[in-house]
Write a protein that holds these residues in place. Structure first.
Motif, PDB file in Angstrom:
ATOM      1  N   TYR A  32      29.555  -4.342   0.012  1.00 34.22           N
ATOM      2  CA  TYR A  32      29.194  -4.951   1.295  1.00 34.22           C
ATOM      3  C   TYR A  32      30.218  -4.546   2.359  1.00 34.22           C
ATOM      4  O   TYR A  32      31.429  -4.555   2.121  1.00 34.22           O
ATOM      5  N   THR A  33      29.699  -4.213   3.525  1.00 35.09           N
ATOM      6  CA  THR A  33      30.539  -3.900   4.681  1.00 35.09           C
ATOM      7  C   THR A  33      30.013  -4.696   5.868  1.00 35.09           C
ATOM      8  O   THR A  33      28.795  -4.824   6.033  1.00 35.09           O
ATOM      9  N   THR A  34      30.889  -5.229   6.673  1.00 30.32           N
ATOM     10  CA  THR A  34      30.453  -5.975   7.858  1.00 30.32           C
ATOM     11  C   THR A  34      30.099  -4.985   8.969  1.00 30.32           C
ATOM     12  O   THR A  34      30.956  -4.236   9.454  1.00 30.32           O
ATOM     13  N   GLY A  39      23.644  -5.984  16.777  1.00 31.30           N
ATOM     14  CA  GLY A  39      24.612  -6.664  17.636  1.00 31.30           C
ATOM     15  C   GLY A  39      25.175  -7.933  17.058  1.00 31.30           C
ATOM     16  O   GLY A  39      26.023  -8.572  17.687  1.00 31.30           O
ATOM     17  N   VAL A  40      24.738  -8.323  15.854  1.00 26.40           N
ATOM     18  CA  VAL A  40      25.227  -9.537  15.199  1.00 26.40           C
ATOM     19  C   VAL A  40      25.947  -9.130  13.919  1.00 26.40           C
ATOM     20  O   VAL A  40      25.349  -8.464  13.063  1.00 26.40           O
ATOM     21  N   PRO A  41      27.220  -9.481  13.741  1.00 29.09           N
ATOM     22  CA  PRO A  41      27.932  -9.103  12.515  1.00 29.09           C
ATOM     23  C   PRO A  41      27.246  -9.692  11.277  1.00 29.09           C
ATOM     24  O   PRO A  41      26.894 -10.875  11.246  1.00 29.09           O
ATOM     25  N   GLN A  42      27.060  -8.834  10.252  1.00 31.86           N
ATOM     26  CA  GLN A  42      26.436  -9.290   9.014  1.00 31.86           C
ATOM     27  C   GLN A  42      26.831  -8.361   7.877  1.00 31.86           C
ATOM     28  O   GLN A  42      27.326  -7.251   8.100  1.00 31.86           O
ATOM     29  N   LYS A  43      26.614  -8.834   6.632  1.00 34.31           N
ATOM     30  CA  LYS A  43      26.936  -8.036   5.461  1.00 34.31           C
ATOM     31  C   LYS A  43      25.831  -7.003   5.229  1.00 34.31           C
ATOM     32  O   LYS A  43      24.666  -7.346   5.096  1.00 34.31           O
ATOM     33  N   ARG A 130      17.248  -5.161  -0.664  1.00 33.54           N
ATOM     34  CA  ARG A 130      16.641  -4.194   0.246  1.00 33.54           C
ATOM     35  C   ARG A 130      16.780  -4.645   1.704  1.00 33.54           C
ATOM     36  O   ARG A 130      16.825  -3.812   2.617  1.00 33.54           O
ATOM     37  N   ALA A 131      16.869  -5.947   1.928  1.00 33.91           N
ATOM     38  CA  ALA A 131      17.027  -6.482   3.285  1.00 33.91           C
ATOM     39  C   ALA A 131      18.443  -6.280   3.808  1.00 33.91           C
ATOM     40  O   ALA A 131      18.704  -6.537   4.989  1.00 33.91           O
ATOM     41  N   ALA A 132      19.355  -5.823   2.949  1.00 32.58           N
ATOM     42  CA  ALA A 132      20.748  -5.615   3.358  1.00 32.58           C
ATOM     43  C   ALA A 132      21.108  -4.136   3.441  1.00 32.58           C
ATOM     44  O   ALA A 132      22.263  -3.793   3.686  1.00 32.58           O
ATOM     45  N   GLY A 133      20.130  -3.252   3.221  1.00 34.67           N
ATOM     46  CA  GLY A 133      20.409  -1.823   3.302  1.00 34.67           C
ATOM     47  C   GLY A 133      20.407  -1.172   1.937  1.00 34.67           C
ATOM     48  O   GLY A 133      19.566  -1.439   1.097  1.00 34.67           O
ATOM     49  N   GLY A 134      21.390  -0.283   1.702  1.00 32.09           N
ATOM     50  CA  GLY A 134      21.501   0.381   0.410  1.00 32.09           C
ATOM     51  C   GLY A 134      20.476   1.470   0.167  1.00 32.09           C
ATOM     52  O   GLY A 134      20.307   1.913  -0.966  1.00 32.09           O
ATOM     53  N   TYR A 135      19.786   1.919   1.211  1.00 34.43           N
ATOM     54  CA  TYR A 135      18.766   2.945   1.019  1.00 34.43           C
ATOM     55  C   TYR A 135      19.244   4.296   1.537  1.00 34.43           C
ATOM     56  O   TYR A 135      20.183   4.387   2.334  1.00 34.43           O
ATOM     57  N   GLY A 136      18.593   5.359   1.049  1.00 36.96           N
ATOM     58  CA  GLY A 136      18.957   6.701   1.493  1.00 36.96           C
ATOM     59  C   GLY A 136      17.899   7.709   1.090  1.00 36.96           C
ATOM     60  O   GLY A 136      17.005   7.426   0.276  1.00 36.96           O
ATOM     61  N   LEU A 137      17.999   8.911   1.632  1.00 39.65           N
ATOM     62  CA  LEU A 137      16.976   9.942   1.463  1.00 39.65           C
ATOM     63  C   LEU A 137      17.164  10.731   0.172  1.00 39.65           C
ATOM     64  O   LEU A 137      18.287  11.027  -0.235  1.00 39.65           O
ATOM     65  N   ILE A 138      16.033  11.081  -0.461  1.00 42.28           N
ATOM     66  CA  ILE A 138      15.998  12.077  -1.528  1.00 42.28           C
ATOM     67  C   ILE A 138      15.144  13.228  -1.010  1.00 42.28           C
ATOM     68  O   ILE A 138      13.935  13.093  -0.840  1.00 42.28           O
ATOM     69  N   ASP A 163      11.927  -2.433  10.062  1.00 44.49           N
ATOM     70  CA  ASP A 163      12.276  -3.713  10.687  1.00 44.49           C
ATOM     71  C   ASP A 163      13.514  -4.290  10.012  1.00 44.49           C
ATOM     72  O   ASP A 163      13.876  -3.930   8.892  1.00 44.49           O
ATOM     73  N   TRP A 164      14.172  -5.217  10.715  1.00 43.40           N
ATOM     74  CA  TRP A 164      15.476  -5.709  10.262  1.00 43.40           C
ATOM     75  C   TRP A 164      15.662  -7.164  10.689  1.00 43.40           C
ATOM     76  O   TRP A 164      15.206  -7.572  11.757  1.00 43.40           O
ATOM     77  N   TYR A 165      16.347  -7.923   9.824  1.00 47.88           N
ATOM     78  CA  TYR A 165      16.677  -9.320  10.116  1.00 47.88           C
ATOM     79  C   TYR A 165      18.190  -9.446  10.293  1.00 47.88           C
ATOM     80  O   TYR A 165      18.961  -8.776   9.594  1.00 47.88           O
ATOM     81  N   THR A 166      18.605 -10.320  11.208  1.00 47.32           N
ATOM     82  CA  THR A 166      20.038 -10.568  11.384  1.00 47.32           C
ATOM     83  C   THR A 166      20.561 -11.578  10.374  1.00 47.32           C
ATOM     84  O   THR A 166      21.777 -11.699  10.199  1.00 47.32           O
ATOM     85  N   LYS A 167      19.664 -12.312   9.711  1.00 48.02           N
ATOM     86  CA  LYS A 167      20.096 -13.210   8.634  1.00 48.02           C
ATOM     87  C   LYS A 167      20.504 -12.376   7.425  1.00 48.02           C
ATOM     88  O   LYS A 167      19.977 -11.297   7.180  1.00 48.02           O
ATOM     89  N   SER A 168      21.440 -12.886   6.647  1.00 53.82           N
ATOM     90  CA  SER A 168      21.884 -12.178   5.445  1.00 53.82           C
ATOM     91  C   SER A 168      20.791 -12.215   4.388  1.00 53.82           C
ATOM     92  O   SER A 168      19.884 -13.063   4.430  1.00 53.82           O
ATOM     93  N   GLN A 169      20.896 -11.315   3.417  1.00 53.58           N
ATOM     94  CA  GLN A 169      19.895 -11.316   2.347  1.00 53.58           C
ATOM     95  C   GLN A 169      19.973 -12.609   1.541  1.00 53.58           C
ATOM     96  O   GLN A 169      18.965 -13.082   1.020  1.00 53.58           O
ATOM     97  N   ASP A 170      21.158 -13.234   1.449  1.00 51.37           N
ATOM     98  CA  ASP A 170      21.277 -14.525   0.757  1.00 51.37           C
ATOM     99  C   ASP A 170      20.480 -15.605   1.483  1.00 51.37           C
ATOM    100  O   ASP A 170      19.785 -16.410   0.856  1.00 51.37           O
ATOM    101  N   THR A 171      20.570 -15.615   2.814  1.00 55.42           N
ATOM    102  CA  THR A 171      19.822 -16.609   3.598  1.00 55.42           C
ATOM    103  C   THR A 171      18.322 -16.364   3.496  1.00 55.42           C
ATOM    104  O   THR A 171      17.533 -17.305   3.343  1.00 55.42           O
TER     105      THR A 171
END
Length: 548
Positions: A32-34, A39-43, A130-138, A163-171
């Motif tokens: 995890y990186t902040t 525009g909202v800090p999140q993990k 998946r809501a927190a990222g971790g994806y990339g191209l093959i 699309d993206w949410y500013t809430k963390s994946q835990d929330t």
């Protein structure tokens, strides 16, 4: 002379048998990186400090070896979206096939991009990661001996929209676990960034040159329209298949889908926006990225042409019959037959999706009355160790929906499929939103997308000649879609809604495709580093598959 020839023949045979395809090795530090994508800090989940993660650049038939260092504080899995894992669902990376990688430990994936070319991507499948990222191209390139039906582009660009949410994946997970919805996304990202209304370009082009843009919808909920101000896009590839090269001024990319388009830099040298907007939603969300001509002067137009969005289909989506195979292109996909329209259907699955139901006071999504749930023991391991009766039951879901389903069953949803059967799968969407479905382990022929309800008589509308082979299919509101494939890839394979909310709450199932013989000819044996969990953790290892 005869002896020399014999020795040469034996040596040549030895080299052909024992020379493996090239290997590509990667090591990933996943943590995890902040960050502040909106525009909202999140993990955010980064890989080697990158969001999106590093590109896997490879060539057809390469062996990919990736050592994942899970530096999250929770279990983790990755899946390789669209990579077929021939005979190797052990590397699929879903909770039905694999035990998650425990926190602060390493695990090595080893898979081959066998007979594939094109645009794919990876992402985490555990929790709501998946809501927190971790994806990339093959990016799988063609071997030199297999030509592609277009000239080499001046450059090759990745465009990850979602699309993206500013809430963390835990929330977000807590929302779903307590029976609520994820709600409307907070914004859209292009390559992990939002709103390119700045002077800094994301892409550059030179006048007169042609560029390849690999566009994937890696979002959670919405279809997205993509367009480039003042430029046309020529489709050349869809999920590993070269298509007839039709030209469009905008492109709808549904959840999980990847396209390759060619864009010629033939406009006045200045800046232009690549524009991404949600489609078929009540609220239109838009973001941009800057494309700059080399040496060009002048900002992009601030006025953004509408995406023809909204709940109504103001602009008709690209019809499925316009996405056809380029008959002059190489077809590396090994599955089924390209004479699929002449093969007798062995089994038909008609899968109906609706707006959800309530079970125990909580929201669930189901397919034909069954809402899938994952247990502590992966389904694949339960089969391999012979403890299926303690983990799940086959075929609790009917191939056809019942007329009146009053109770939703929450249980592992596993179809006992027959090896090498030719099957037809109908997706019928009774909901008001666009749905998108992905089948792992296979490419399928998408033969129809039509409004209304499906009936056997609708087969008259199928494209049985040159449908595109792909692995993801969209289903419009109050419509149906039909696909066909040969179940010739033994293993445990996930058929899932690509909508993260619907998938997490049960809108998925597994196809168990067992070979009658435990033979390496049909399926690889369990890898020596396979993680064991649940009730199989301390069981003795079954005999390996035979080489017969």
């Amino acid at each position: 002379m005869r002896v020399i020839f014999l020795i040469f023949s034996l040596l040549t045979t030895f080299l052909l048998v024992h020379c493996e395809d090239p290997y590509i090795y990667r090591t990933w530090d996943v943590k995890y990186t902040t960050l502040s994508p909106l525009g909202v800090p999140q993990k955010v989940i980064t890989i080697n400090g990158l969001f999106p993660g590093p590109i896997i650049n490879c060539t057809s038939n390469n062996n990919i070896v990736i050592t994942v260092a899970n530096n999250l504080d929770e279990p983790l899995l990755f899946t390789w979206n669209g990579i077929q894992q021939r005979k190797n669902s052990w590397q699929e990376g879903t909770l039905g096939t694999n035990c998650p990688i425990p926190p602060r430990t390493n695990f090595t994936y080893h898979f081959q991009v066998k007979d594939q070319i094109g645009t794919y991507y990876y992402y985490p499948t555990t929790s709501l990661h998946r809501a927190a990222g971790g994806y990339g191209l093959i990016s799988v390139h063609s071997r030199d001996l297999i030509p592609v039906p277009f000239d080499p582009p001046a450059d090759d660009y990745t465009v990850f929209v979602g699309d993206w949410y500013t809430k963390s994946q835990d929330t977000l997970k807590k929302l779903l676990d307590t029976g609520r919805s994820l709600g409307t996304p907070n914004g859209l990202l292009i390559n992990g960034k939002a709103d390119g209304k700045t002077d800094k370009p994301m892409f550059t082009m030179k006048l007169g040159k042609t560029y390849r843009f690999r566009i994937c919808n890696v979002g959670l909920k919405d279809s997205i329209n993509v367009r480039i101000q003042g430029h046309n896009m020529k489709i050349v590839e869809l999920e590993g298949s070269h298509t007839v090269q039709n030209v469009y001024d905008s492109l709808d990319v549904h959840l999980g889908q990847c396209y390759s388009v060619l864009v010629k830099a033939d406009q006045k040298p200045k800046d232009y926006y690549l524009v991404a907007s949600t489609r078929f939603t009540k609220k239109d969300i838009t973001t941009t990225a800057v494309i700059r001509y080399d040496g060009g002067k002048g900002p992009p137009h601030r006025e953004l042409r509408a995406s023809s969005g909204g709940m109504a289909l103001v602009a008709q989506p690209i019809p499925i019959h316009s996405l056809e195979f380029d008959r002059h292109a190489a077809r590396p996909n090994p599955q089924g037959s390209y004479h699929y329209g002449k093969i007798n259907i062995t089994r038909t699955f008609r899968l109906v999706m609706d707006s959800g139901s309530t079970v125990g006071g909580k929201r669930r999504f189901a397919v034909n009355g069954v809402s899938h749930t994952d247990g502590e023991t992966p389904l694949k391991l339960a089969e391999y160790f012979g403890v299926v009766d303690k983990v799940f039951k086959y075929d609790i879901m009917r191939d056809e929906p019942l007329a009146n389903v009053t109770n939703t069953i929450v249980a592992p949803n596993v179809i006992n499929a027959t090896f090498r059967n030719f099957v037809e799968i109908i997706f019928e969407n009774h909901d008001k939103s666009v749905q998108s479905w992905h089948l792992s382990g296979y490419s399928f022929f998408a033969v129809a997308i039509e409004p209304g309800r499906w009936s056997p008589d609708q087969r008259k509308k199928y494209n049985l000649i040159d449908a595109v082979s792909r692995h993801t299919i969209q289903v419009y509101p109050n419509s149906w879609a039909a696909i066909m494939t040969t179940l010739d890839n033994a293993g445990m394979w996930n058929l899932r809604s690509v909508s993260l909310e619907r998938q997490y709450l049960g809108e998925q199932l597994y196809l168990s495709v067992l070979s009658p013989e435990r033979s390496l000819r049909d399926e690889y044996t369990i890898p020596p580093n396979e993680l064991l969990c649940g009730i199989v953790k301390n069981l003795p290892m079954p005999p390996s598959h035979s080489a017969a």
